[in-house]
Design a protein around this motif. Structure first.
Motif: not given
Length: 71
Positions: A11-16, A53-57, A64-66, A68-71
């Motif tokens: 569930s982590v490998r296939n989505h993140l 994860v939710k702090q950066s994505y 799951w996308e970075p 705005r703070d990480r872009r």
């Protein structure tokens, strides 16, 4: 604890994305070690890892996308 991203749950490998998997694995392992002896050790570690994860994505649709703070 997970030694490498390939060991993470499907569930982590296939989505993140790879970087988000790194964040998840590191947060999980740290939390898992910090809560040794707690009956909810694994549950706490998974919740902590998702929070990290939710702090950066951010989830956009099915991906799951970075954030705005990480872009």
């Amino acid at each position: 604890p997970y030694r490498r991203n390939a060991d993470l749950p499907a569930s982590v490998r296939n989505h993140l994305p790879a970087h988000a998997q790194d964040i998840y694995r590191e947060a999980f392992n740290h939390s898992f070690a910090s809560h040794a002896g707690d009956a909810r050790q694994e549950e706490i570690a998974h919740r902590t890892a998702w929070a990290a994860v939710k702090q950066s994505y951010v989830k956009v649709g099915d991906t799951w996308e970075p954030s705005r703070d990480r872009r």
